[in-house]
Design a protein around this motif. Sequence first.
Motif, short mmCIF file in Angstrom:
data_model
loop_
_atom_site.label_atom_id
_atom_site.label_comp_id
_atom_site.label_asym_id
_atom_site.label_seq_id
_atom_site.Cartn_x
_atom_site.Cartn_y
_atom_site.Cartn_z
N LEU A 1 11.99 -0.19 -0.81
CA LEU A 1 10.60 0.14 -0.57
C LEU A 1 10.22 1.33 -1.44
N GLY A 2 9.19 1.17 -2.28
CA GLY A 2 8.81 2.24 -3.20
C GLY A 2 7.32 2.49 -3.19
N SER A 3 6.92 3.57 -3.87
CA SER A 3 5.52 3.97 -3.85
C SER A 3 5.20 4.81 -5.08
N PHE A 4 3.93 4.72 -5.52
CA PHE A 4 3.43 5.58 -6.59
C PHE A 4 2.85 6.88 -6.04
N ILE B 1 18.80 -4.60 5.24
CA ILE B 1 18.67 -3.16 5.06
C ILE B 1 17.39 -2.89 4.29
N ALA B 2 16.48 -2.13 4.89
CA ALA B 2 15.25 -1.71 4.22
C ALA B 2 15.48 -0.28 3.76
N SER B 3 15.69 -0.10 2.48
CA SER B 3 15.99 1.22 1.91
C SER B 3 14.70 1.82 1.37
N ASP B 4 14.27 2.91 1.99
CA ASP B 4 13.05 3.60 1.56
C ASP B 4 13.39 4.46 0.35
N ASP B 5 12.91 4.03 -0.81
CA ASP B 5 13.27 4.68 -2.07
C ASP B 5 12.11 5.46 -2.67
N THR B 6 11.24 5.97 -1.81
CA THR B 6 10.05 6.68 -2.26
C THR B 6 10.39 7.88 -3.15
N ARG C 1 -2.84 4.38 -3.08
CA ARG C 1 -2.28 3.47 -2.07
C ARG C 1 -1.66 2.23 -2.71
N ILE C 2 -0.79 2.44 -3.67
CA ILE C 2 -0.08 1.36 -4.33
C ILE C 2 1.42 1.60 -4.20
N GLY C 3 2.13 0.59 -3.73
CA GLY C 3 3.58 0.65 -3.64
C GLY C 3 4.16 -0.72 -3.89
N TRP C 4 5.44 -0.86 -3.62
CA TRP C 4 6.10 -2.13 -3.87
C TRP C 4 7.28 -2.34 -2.95
N LEU C 5 7.65 -3.60 -2.80
CA LEU C 5 8.94 -3.98 -2.25
C LEU C 5 9.70 -4.66 -3.36
N CYS D 1 0.82 -1.22 0.00
CA CYS D 1 0.00 0.00 0.00
C CYS D 1 0.85 1.26 0.00
N GLY D 2 2.14 1.13 -0.07
CA GLY D 2 3.05 2.28 0.02
C GLY D 2 4.26 1.89 0.83
N SER D 3 5.22 2.78 0.93
CA SER D 3 6.49 2.42 1.53
C SER D 3 6.39 2.10 3.02
N HIS D 4 5.53 2.81 3.75
CA HIS D 4 5.45 2.53 5.18
C HIS D 4 4.64 1.27 5.48
#
Length: 412
Positions: free
Chosen positions: A244-247, A206-211, A256-260, A96-99
């Motif tokens: 971790l990414g997000s649209f 490592i969880a890299s938040d790449d939003t 509310r769409i994202g990805w790992l 649903c998003g990066s978080h």
Amino acid sequence: MELIALQNAITEPDTSPIINILNFAIGYVSKDILKDACEIFKEVTRKTLEKQLEGEALQFQYGPPTGSAEWKEQTALFLSQAYGHPVLRDNLVLSCGSHHAMQLVLTTLLDLNGVLFVDELTFGLGIFQQFTSIEIVPVAFDMDSGPDVDDLRRKVAEKRFAPCKGKLFWGVYYTMTVFHNPTGVTYSAEVCRKLVELAREENFLIASDDTSNLLSYSTKVPPKRLFAYDNPANEDYQGNVVSLGSFSKIFSPGTRIGWLECPQRVSKFFAKSTLLNCTGATNHFTSFLVATLIRDGLLHQHFEQILLKYKERHNFVYNYLRKNLPEEVDVKSPGGGCFLWLRFPPDFSVTAFGSVLAQEHELHIFSGSFFAVNPEKFSNFCRIVFIFHDLPTLAVASEKFCATFRAFSGIK
């Protein structure tokens, strides 16, 4: 104003007593971009519904645990082009998003008595503190170069243990290697390589938040994401990085769409997750709409327009603040992302300054303390959001910010 009240004033203005709010605080998307997204989504939704009515309407069924093949295929194609680096469809997991993705990491992959390492300045600290069985350990952070890898190494060595059965990792390090939130730092290749080497040596994730990775205003191809440094061709490769990414910022947050983006051992672990298997794919139907946007080229067109608007707003606010604030205030431009990072003189209270801005102008900012494990250490810093308003409103907000600072501080 409290965060919840500010969010309500922005998202539900008809129910809020506050009008003409000026938002330099929350990284929400501007109305003009949302309306453009709405027009695009309306047409795509109509086509998709017609197609579903002609068939078996399976897009309204529970979906595959990690997302449909169609969504994965289209998202991998879009990201490969945007990153300038291959993204494999089998590495993607729908979120649903990066978080939300980070929540999946903590609940599915990490021992529930595990350790979460975070930069001493980070976004999302309050979210992580809700996981009361997980120990949160801050990592020293330099605002020019990023994390102190030696400090992380020492703390990892102190905390390491064997994870319980059914969990892949004893520890997770959450960070943002490109356009870090809130500082804007992009880590050097040397720092990225050291982080990956350490994660392999000590078997943590490592969880890299790449939003914000794709929001690059100075280069056509964005800086290399940390996931790409964890090369499967290396002899000691295990798969110790997830992206971790997000649209949300490149299309619209409301989808509310994202990805790992995961190594194979992690994506397979998610595919067997009881939580994901019992609930079906996250936002299954909406993910098909996003896949259609990509396939028809509409997301790419919309994203290019967003980049131009964000860049224009970034340049305006950055240049205005540089010109109209005294040299005692350091205004840092990250070259991408959604924020500027300001450093005020050491004894300056951004919290007190922010109170005056809110009371006199309904202009809202976040102090560096909001993002800090040790709030007092960063009380003279401020993060400025530049993506929420159009240029005329940004001009008003910027003028009020600078004029109020001069009156409040006495510094001309």
